[in-house]
Scaffold this motif. Structure first.
Motif, PDB file in Angstrom:
ATOM      1  N   ASP A  22      45.631  36.063  34.404  1.00 13.38           N
ATOM      2  CA  ASP A  22      44.674  36.968  33.576  1.00 13.38           C
ATOM      3  C   ASP A  22      45.073  38.412  33.836  1.00 13.38           C
ATOM      4  O   ASP A  22      44.287  39.046  34.917  1.00 13.38           O
ATOM      5  CB  ASP A  22      43.364  36.637  33.745  1.00 13.38           C
ATOM      6  CG  ASP A  22      42.273  37.658  33.045  1.00 13.38           C
ATOM      7  OD1 ASP A  22      42.738  38.282  32.112  1.00 13.38           O
ATOM      8  OD2 ASP A  22      40.975  37.657  33.328  1.00 13.38           O
ATOM      9  N   CYS A  23      46.127  38.998  33.094  1.00 12.22           N
ATOM     10  CA  CYS A  23      46.485  40.269  33.572  1.00 12.22           C
ATOM     11  C   CYS A  23      45.614  41.283  33.448  1.00 12.22           C
ATOM     12  O   CYS A  23      45.500  42.460  34.020  1.00 12.22           O
ATOM     13  CB  CYS A  23      47.800  40.498  32.804  1.00 12.22           C
ATOM     14  SG  CYS A  23      49.160  39.459  33.366  1.00 12.22           S
ATOM     15  N   GLU A  24      44.654  41.133  32.359  1.00  9.23           N
ATOM     16  CA  GLU A  24      43.498  42.081  32.276  1.00  9.23           C
ATOM     17  C   GLU A  24      42.638  42.418  33.389  1.00  9.23           C
ATOM     18  O   GLU A  24      42.147  43.372  33.588  1.00  9.23           O
ATOM     19  CB  GLU A  24      42.784  41.872  30.947  1.00  9.23           C
ATOM     20  CG  GLU A  24      43.567  41.804  29.719  1.00  9.23           C
ATOM     21  CD  GLU A  24      43.949  43.240  29.363  1.00  9.23           C
ATOM     22  OE1 GLU A  24      43.467  44.285  29.309  1.00  9.23           O
ATOM     23  OE2 GLU A  24      45.207  43.285  29.086  1.00  9.23           O
ATOM     24  N   ASN A  25      42.405  41.316  34.085  1.00 10.41           N
ATOM     25  CA  ASN A  25      41.795  41.563  35.319  1.00 10.41           C
ATOM     26  C   ASN A  25      42.364  40.930  36.649  1.00 10.41           C
ATOM     27  O   ASN A  25      41.514  40.664  37.553  1.00 10.41           O
ATOM     28  CB  ASN A  25      40.400  40.391  35.126  1.00 10.41           C
ATOM     29  CG  ASN A  25      39.753  40.605  34.061  1.00 10.41           C
ATOM     30  OD1 ASN A  25      39.283  41.761  33.655  1.00 10.41           O
ATOM     31  ND2 ASN A  25      39.624  40.008  33.038  1.00 10.41           N
ATOM     32  N   ALA A  26      43.664  41.000  36.747  1.00 10.36           N
ATOM     33  CA  ALA A  26      44.377  40.645  37.967  1.00 10.36           C
ATOM     34  C   ALA A  26      43.980  41.628  39.272  1.00 10.36           C
ATOM     35  O   ALA A  26      43.628  42.814  38.985  1.00 10.36           O
ATOM     36  CB  ALA A  26      45.925  41.077  37.745  1.00 10.36           C
ATOM     37  N   MET A  27      43.535  40.944  40.381  1.00 10.13           N
ATOM     38  CA  MET A  27      43.161  41.592  41.420  1.00 10.13           C
ATOM     39  C   MET A  27      44.072  41.365  42.727  1.00 10.13           C
ATOM     40  O   MET A  27      44.251  42.145  43.591  1.00 10.13           O
ATOM     41  CB  MET A  27      41.759  41.270  41.673  1.00 10.13           C
ATOM     42  CG  MET A  27      40.774  41.733  40.719  1.00 10.13           C
ATOM     43  SD  MET A  27      40.610  43.552  40.530  1.00 10.13           S
ATOM     44  CE  MET A  27      39.682  44.061  41.769  1.00 10.13           C
ATOM     45  N   ASP A  28      44.485  40.283  42.600  1.00 10.53           N
ATOM     46  CA  ASP A  28      45.379  39.615  43.855  1.00 10.53           C
ATOM     47  C   ASP A  28      46.764  40.010  43.943  1.00 10.53           C
ATOM     48  O   ASP A  28      47.460  40.311  42.631  1.00 10.53           O
ATOM     49  CB  ASP A  28      45.216  38.326  44.185  1.00 10.53           C
ATOM     50  CG  ASP A  28      45.646  37.436  43.010  1.00 10.53           C
ATOM     51  OD1 ASP A  28      46.640  37.047  43.069  1.00 10.53           O
ATOM     52  OD2 ASP A  28      44.996  37.374  41.935  1.00 10.53           O
ATOM     53  N   SER A  31      49.060  37.985  41.289  1.00 11.43           N
ATOM     54  CA  SER A  31      48.738  38.297  39.786  1.00 11.43           C
ATOM     55  C   SER A  31      49.267  39.558  39.430  1.00 11.43           C
ATOM     56  O   SER A  31      49.920  39.483  38.432  1.00 11.43           O
ATOM     57  CB  SER A  31      47.311  38.403  39.619  1.00 11.43           C
ATOM     58  OG  SER A  31      46.730  36.935  39.890  1.00 11.43           O
ATOM     59  N   CYS A  35      52.221  39.891  36.651  1.00 15.99           N
ATOM     60  CA  CYS A  35      51.839  40.703  35.428  1.00 15.99           C
ATOM     61  C   CYS A  35      52.902  41.997  35.156  1.00 15.99           C
ATOM     62  O   CYS A  35      53.302  42.088  34.127  1.00 15.99           O
ATOM     63  CB  CYS A  35      50.420  41.274  35.554  1.00 15.99           C
ATOM     64  SG  CYS A  35      49.196  39.991  35.333  1.00 15.99           S
TER      65      CYS A  35
END
Length: 119
Positions: A22-28, A31, A35
């Motif tokens: 989920d590139c819109e919400n990538a945090m780690d 990811s 992305c």
């Protein structure tokens, strides 16, 4: 012992294959890097498409100049990204910065080349 390693490996493959990016919400970090790679691949494909279009408009001399300038630009882009990301040398963010610089510069190069399409 080998059987346990094999089972652990299969478990890891199953777990990671169901991972939805989920590139819109990538945090780690994983990811973010994945992305960034997706963004770079998109920019690179667009640049390659524009490059081919521009090449089709040029005479032989113009084609040779574009080839030379593109090779020089690729060398510069890669070295610049390496230099810019060096501030994070050895850290988990180094690859992310490197890929982000590649992407930014590729987008800008595509814009430069696309000007030739509108002349």
């Amino acid at each position: 012992m080998n059987r346990n390693i094999l089972i652990l490996g299969f478990t890891f493959l199953i777990a990671t294959s169901s991972y939805a990016l989920d590139c819109e919400n990538a945090m780690d970090t994983y990811s973010l890097k994945e992305c960034a790679k997706i963004d770079y691949d998109k920019a690179d494909k667009k640049l390659n498409k524009t490059y081919k279009q521009v090449m089709s408009l040029l005479d032989d001399e113009g084609k040779e100049l574009l080839k030379k300038s593109q090779r020089a630009w690729i060398t510069f882009r890669d070295l610049n990204a390496e230099f810019q990301s060096d501030s994070m040398r050895g850290g988990t963010g180094q690859g992310l910065i490197y890929t982000s610089i590649l992407t930014e510069m590729t987008i800008e190069r595509e814009k430069e080349l696309s000007i030739k399409l509108n002349q």
